[in-house]
Structures are given as structure tokens and as C-alpha cells.
Design a protein around this motif. Structure first.
Motif, mmCIF file in Angstrom:
data_model
loop_
_atom_site.group_PDB
_atom_site.id
_atom_site.type_symbol
_atom_site.label_atom_id
_atom_site.label_comp_id
_atom_site.label_asym_id
_atom_site.label_seq_id
_atom_site.Cartn_x
_atom_site.Cartn_y
_atom_site.Cartn_z
ATOM 1 N N ALA A 16 0.837 -1.214 0.000
ATOM 2 C CA ALA A 16 0.000 0.000 0.000
ATOM 3 C C ALA A 16 0.870 1.262 0.000
ATOM 4 C CB ALA A 16 -0.940 0.004 1.210
ATOM 5 N N GLU A 17 1.968 1.232 0.750
ATOM 6 C CA GLU A 17 2.872 2.394 0.791
ATOM 7 C C GLU A 17 3.589 2.554 -0.547
ATOM 8 O OE1 GLU A 17 2.761 4.464 3.244
ATOM 9 O OE2 GLU A 17 1.843 3.286 4.832
ATOM 10 N N MET A 18 3.962 1.441 -1.166
ATOM 11 C CA MET A 18 4.617 1.514 -2.477
ATOM 12 C C MET A 18 3.629 2.015 -3.534
ATOM 13 S SD MET A 18 7.782 0.893 -2.049
ATOM 14 C CE MET A 18 8.402 0.713 -3.715
ATOM 15 N N GLU A 49 8.731 10.266 0.594
ATOM 16 C CA GLU A 49 8.167 9.970 1.923
ATOM 17 C C GLU A 49 7.538 8.583 1.953
ATOM 18 O OE1 GLU A 49 6.331 11.981 4.686
ATOM 19 O OE2 GLU A 49 7.858 13.555 4.684
ATOM 20 N N GLU A 50 6.769 8.294 0.916
ATOM 21 C CA GLU A 50 6.060 7.001 0.889
ATOM 22 C C GLU A 50 7.035 5.830 0.795
ATOM 23 O OE1 GLU A 50 3.134 6.899 1.819
ATOM 24 O OE2 GLU A 50 2.650 9.011 1.561
ATOM 25 N N GLN A 51 8.116 6.038 0.047
ATOM 26 C CA GLN A 51 9.134 4.993 -0.013
ATOM 27 C C GLN A 51 9.764 4.790 1.366
ATOM 28 O OE1 GLN A 51 11.658 4.965 -3.827
ATOM 29 N NE2 GLN A 51 10.829 7.042 -3.743
ATOM 30 N N ALA A 52 9.943 5.891 2.104
ATOM 31 C CA ALA A 52 10.485 5.792 3.464
ATOM 32 C C ALA A 52 9.529 5.016 4.366
ATOM 33 C CB ALA A 52 10.760 7.180 4.031
ATOM 34 N N HIS A 53 8.220 5.237 4.195
ATOM 35 C CA HIS A 53 7.233 4.480 4.980
ATOM 36 C C HIS A 53 7.355 2.981 4.674
ATOM 37 C CE1 HIS A 53 4.371 8.230 5.050
ATOM 38 N NE2 HIS A 53 5.431 8.390 5.817
ATOM 39 N N ALA A 54 7.412 2.655 3.371
ATOM 40 C CA ALA A 54 7.504 1.245 2.966
ATOM 41 C C ALA A 54 8.783 0.618 3.521
ATOM 42 C CB ALA A 54 7.461 1.133 1.444
#
Ligand code: MG
Length: 168
Positions: A16-18, A49-54
């Protein structure tokens, strides 16, 4: 040792983050093409940011001796009618992500996986910030409406965003 159901749910969250990263990359590329470099910059930072979350979830899975399984990333739209429409879509999407994280938290609590529950606290705080930031941008866009000078100024402001790795 992670419960299989929690390992699976965390892997779904990685996907989902990716997907979020992919969505914001598409928005960045679209607005670059449309001659809105500040908006493009803002979404490019959001992509990071989203890649950092993943990655943070992947690191956590590894730390708990879980197995990260990368699944295909579903397709994303490739155009938005206006800057405001893209930010409204962003807010709607982030609300869905918040719901996913809340579900994960509830599962961790139910299964007495307190380490996962604690890890998710930072994500819950992060979602509050994300939604708040996007809402403020939407408010600004609503205020200026179709005014070109106002949109230009918002674009300039969004151009100043830089990526700061979130502490997750
Ligand atoms: Mg995220």
C-alpha cells in the motif's frame, strides 16, 4: 516471532505504501508536464516519503525475523484535471491509508503483539500530519480559486518543500 497473519498484513501495508509512492510519482510527473514545477516538486518529495514508509515497515519485518514479500504494484491514474483535484485525491487516499493502519493497530492489539502496536504509533502520528498538511493546501487552493497569480504563488511555495527522512 511474528504471527503469520501480522506478517501478511504488514506485507500488504508495504504494498500500500509503495502504491502511494507510485501514485505521487505519477502526480509529480503529470504536473511537471503541465508546467507546475512547484506542485511537481511537492509530489516528488511525497513520493520519497512514501518509499520511506515502505522501507520502515520492511526494516521492521526484518527486525522481527519476518519475511518481506514484494507484490506487484497496481497501476495508477496518469492525469488530474487541476492541482486541487490532485490534492483532494491525495487527501482521500491518505484517509484510506489511515484506516489501513488503524486496522493493523487493532489486529496487533487483539493478538497481543505489543511490539507491532508500538511501531505503528509513529505511523498513526505521521498520518495525522499528512492529512493536516494536505487539508491546508486544499484550503489555500480553495481560497485562490482560478486566480492565476494565487496559483502561481502556491506553486512557488510548494517548490520549497525538501525531503526530510521521517523518524519512523
Ligand atoms: Mg504512507
Amino acid at each position: 516471532m511474528l504471527l503469520k497473519k501480522i506478517e501478511d498484513a504488514l506485507n500488504e501495508q508495504v504494498n500500500a505504501e509503495m502504491w502511494s509512492a507510485y501514485l505521487y510519482l505519477a502526480m509529480s510527473l503529470h504536473f511537471e508536464h503541465e508546467g507546475r514545477p512547484g506542485v511537481a516538486n511537492w509530489f516528488r518529495v511525497q513520493f520519497q516519503e512514501e518509499q520511506a514508509h515502505a522501507l520502515a515497515i520492511m526494516d521492521y519485518l526484518n527486525a522481527r525475523d519476518g519475511k518481506v514479500v514484494l507484490q506487484p504494484i497496481a497501476g495508477v491514474p496518469d492525469s488530474w484535471a487541476s492541482v486541487k483535484e490532485a490534492f483532494v485525491a491525495t487527501l482521500e487516499h491518505e484517509r484510506k491509508v489511515t484506516a489501513l493502519i488503524n486496522n493493523l493497530y487493532a489486529m496487533a492489539e487483539e493478538e497481543k503483539d505489543f511490539a507491532t502496536r508500538q511501531k505503528l504509533n509513529t505511523f498513526i502520528a505521521e498520518q495525522v500530519e499528512e492529512e493536516d498538511t494536505v487539508r491546508q493546501i486544499i484550503d489555500d487552493l480553495t481560497l485562490v480559486g482560478e486566480d492565476g497569480t494565487g496559483l502561481y504563488q502556491i506553486d512557488r511555495q510548494l517548490a520549497t518543500r525538501t525531503f526530510v527522512a521521517p523518524q519512523l
